[in-house]
Design an enzyme around this catalytic site. Structure first.
Site, short mmCIF file in Angstrom:
data_model
loop_
_atom_site.label_atom_id
_atom_site.label_comp_id
_atom_site.label_asym_id
_atom_site.label_seq_id
_atom_site.Cartn_x
_atom_site.Cartn_y
_atom_site.Cartn_z
N GLN A 214 35.26 38.16 40.40
CA GLN A 214 35.93 39.46 40.61
C GLN A 214 35.05 40.47 41.33
O GLN A 214 35.53 41.37 42.01
CB GLN A 214 36.37 40.03 39.26
CG GLN A 214 37.11 41.35 39.39
CD GLN A 214 37.65 41.81 38.06
OE1 GLN A 214 38.79 41.62 37.76
NE2 GLN A 214 36.80 42.40 37.26
N HIS B 198 49.23 32.55 35.65
CA HIS B 198 48.18 33.52 36.04
C HIS B 198 47.98 34.54 34.92
O HIS B 198 48.79 35.45 34.75
CB HIS B 198 48.60 34.22 37.34
CG HIS B 198 47.57 35.16 37.89
ND1 HIS B 198 47.10 35.07 39.18
CD2 HIS B 198 46.92 36.21 37.34
CE1 HIS B 198 46.20 36.03 39.40
NE2 HIS B 198 46.09 36.74 38.29
N GLU C 111 44.69 42.26 46.79
CA GLU C 111 45.32 43.03 45.71
C GLU C 111 45.10 44.51 46.02
O GLU C 111 44.31 45.21 45.39
CB GLU C 111 44.72 42.65 44.35
CG GLU C 111 45.51 43.24 43.19
CD GLU C 111 44.99 42.80 41.83
OE1 GLU C 111 44.17 41.87 41.77
OE2 GLU C 111 45.42 43.39 40.82
N ASP D 204 49.40 38.04 34.17
CA ASP D 204 48.16 38.67 34.64
C ASP D 204 47.39 39.31 33.48
O ASP D 204 46.47 38.71 32.98
CB ASP D 204 48.45 39.70 35.75
CG ASP D 204 47.20 40.05 36.54
OD1 ASP D 204 46.33 39.17 36.69
OD2 ASP D 204 47.09 41.20 37.02
N HIS E 27 42.69 35.52 43.92
CA HIS E 27 43.31 36.84 43.97
C HIS E 27 43.20 37.30 45.43
O HIS E 27 42.10 37.44 45.95
CB HIS E 27 42.57 37.83 43.09
CG HIS E 27 42.82 37.64 41.63
ND1 HIS E 27 42.56 36.47 40.98
CD2 HIS E 27 43.32 38.50 40.71
CE1 HIS E 27 42.89 36.62 39.69
NE2 HIS E 27 43.36 37.83 39.51
N HIS F 153 44.58 36.50 32.40
CA HIS F 153 43.13 36.72 32.24
C HIS F 153 42.81 36.80 30.76
O HIS F 153 42.80 37.89 30.18
CB HIS F 153 42.69 38.01 32.93
CG HIS F 153 42.87 38.00 34.42
ND1 HIS F 153 41.83 37.76 35.29
CD2 HIS F 153 43.98 38.17 35.19
CE1 HIS F 153 42.29 37.80 36.54
NE2 HIS F 153 43.59 38.05 36.51
ZN LIG Z 1 44.92 38.54 38.17
#
Ligand SMILES: [Zn+2]
Length: 439
Positions: free
Chosen positions: A172, A76, A233, A329, A230, A78
């Site tokens: 997102q 995981h 969160e 992440d 996700h 980005h």
């Molecule tokens: Zn993430």
């Protein structure tokens, strides 16, 4: 091709007379007892065992008892946002919300080239850390359009022979509340993105969050793709999309193909409800990814003490038989200003956040950045065995505890039978302990 020919092609035969390209001697293989010698030829392991290998290898590496794993797995990250902090405004509140909002202006001006270049810098570092398999999310929304996905597909092509990279289409900004995103997700899936992502809590109502997850499953079914979302969160104990994800995973028959990252709200749930959700995750065979670095940094920011720490219920999930891994992440972005894509560093943070210090727990955390993460990415070839592709990372440590304690240098990184990186361990001493004055 006849049957024996097919077998021979699929599984190189152990041949002690073959001259190995590389011989790694006296290595403590992760998950096995004692030391062994590994012989590598034509990109594969051709023999494994004490003294079983030929000594006239092209290159002989004596591990002297150091431990080795078949590479690390980053489940995981980005890469499209990585290293963006070099030109981003400061996240003054230190919250997830501000991290997302201050990205909008930057995303509008993204170019495919610079995304590919930033991602490539991080991938080089990943290789030095011994990461051979990696799953990255990529923002898909009307702000950046398809450019982030195009940038990561280009970076994936550059590293094709070195790292197996899976790209996740990550909405997102939401799907229901961000018109145009659903079509963009289909577009990037057609252009080579592998996995369908989601962020169901970033919608305006529980009904829309459920609809968000339903759309993700629709797209996954269309493309016969895995899902990696996700989920929740947030510290908010009323964030309940994780249970919906488990329910729809079973309803769609996608058991084993769904992964949930972050799941911070699970750490805020009352015990009874948390146990109920964990039981459902086990039934749905959902893979869980803890992201301790970002979550420790962002969650609980607005709390007084006692302060929530936002790291999901790792021990409880493991005890219930759920597959749990952990991932980096963020790397130098608006969410998190550090990170060097080293699984030992992330695992080290996790064992503090989740209080995993017992000998058995130390071993479990090593699994979380190797075999458990490989399972989440559905990489069944992750192993050291005769006939398997020769991937090996020898750590400058005798065991897992020492590896974590020192975040051990990668002594040798061998990918597909080739030595691609090594750490220099020499230290030049300019002092003489004997000559120092007694205190
Ligand atoms: Zn993430």
């Amino acid at each position: 091709m006849s049957n024996p020919d097919r077998l021979r092609a699929a599984r190189p035969v152990r041949n002690l007379s073959m001259t190995p390209d590389i011989l790694v001697k006296n290595v403590a293989l992760w998950g096995t007892e004692g030391l062994c010698d590994l012989a590598i030829a034509n990109g594969h392991f051709v023999s494994i065992g004490q003294g079983a290998a030929s000594s006239n290898a092209g290159l002989t590496l004596d591990a002297e008892g150091r431990m080795a794993v078949p590479g690390f797995v980053e489940p995981h990250i980005h890469l499209d946002k990585a290293l963006i902090s070099e030109r981003a405004p400061v996240n003054i509140s230190g919250t997830l919300t501000e991290a997302i909002e201050i990205l909008w202006n930057i995303k509008r001006n993204y170019t495919v080239d610079e995304i590919a270049d930033r991602a490539s810098r991080v991938l080089e570092r990943a290789l030095e850390s011994g990461i051979f398999r990696l799953r990255t999310h990529v923002d898909v929304d009307p702000i950046g359009g398809t450019r982030p996905a195009e940038g990561l597909i280009r970076a994936r092509d550059r590293f094709r022979d070195l790292i197996d990279i899976q790209i996740v289409a990550f909405p997102q900004e939401g799907i229901v509340k961000s018109p145009g995103t659903e079509a963009l997700m289909r577009e990037v899936m057609k252009s080579g993105v592998d996995v369908v992502g989601g962020m169901p809590f970033n919608e305006t109502s529980p009904q829309d969050s459920r609809r968000h997850i339903e759309i993700v499953f629709d797209i996954a079914r269309e493309f016969d793709a895995d899902i990696d979302m996700h989920v929740d969160e947030t510290d908010d104990p009323m964030a309940r999309t994780l249970e919906v994800l488990a329910e729809l995973t079973i309803g769609n028959g996608w058991q084993g193909r769904v992964t949930a990252g972050h799941t911070c709200a699970l750490a805020s749930y009352p015990r009874d409800y948390a146990d109920h959700v964990i039981g459902r995750l086990r039934q749905a065979n959902v893979n869980m990814i803890a992201n301790p670095a970002t979550n420790l940094m962002l969650q609980g920011r607005l709390d007084d003490y006692p302060k929530r720490r936002g790291v999901t219920q790792v021990k409880e999930l493991l005890a219930a038989g759920v597959n749990v891994a952990c991932g980096q992440d963020c790397v130098h972005d608006t969410f998190y200003p550090f990170g060097q894509n080293d699984p030992l560093e992330i695992a080290f943070l996790l064992r503090h956040a989740s209080q995993m210090s017992q000998p058995a727990e130390i071993l479990t955390v090593m699994d979380m950045v190797t075999t458990n993460a490989a399972k989440a990415l559905r990489a069944p070839d992750f192993r050291v065995a005769v006939g398997a592709v020769a991937d090996l990372v020898v750590l400058d440590a005798r065991d897992a505890r020492e590896a974590f304690a020192t975040r051990a240098p990668r002594r040798w990184v061998i990918r597909r039978g080739k030595l691609i990186a090594e750490a220099k361990l020499e230290m030049h001493r300019y002092f003489d302990v004997q000559a120092m004055p007694a205190t």
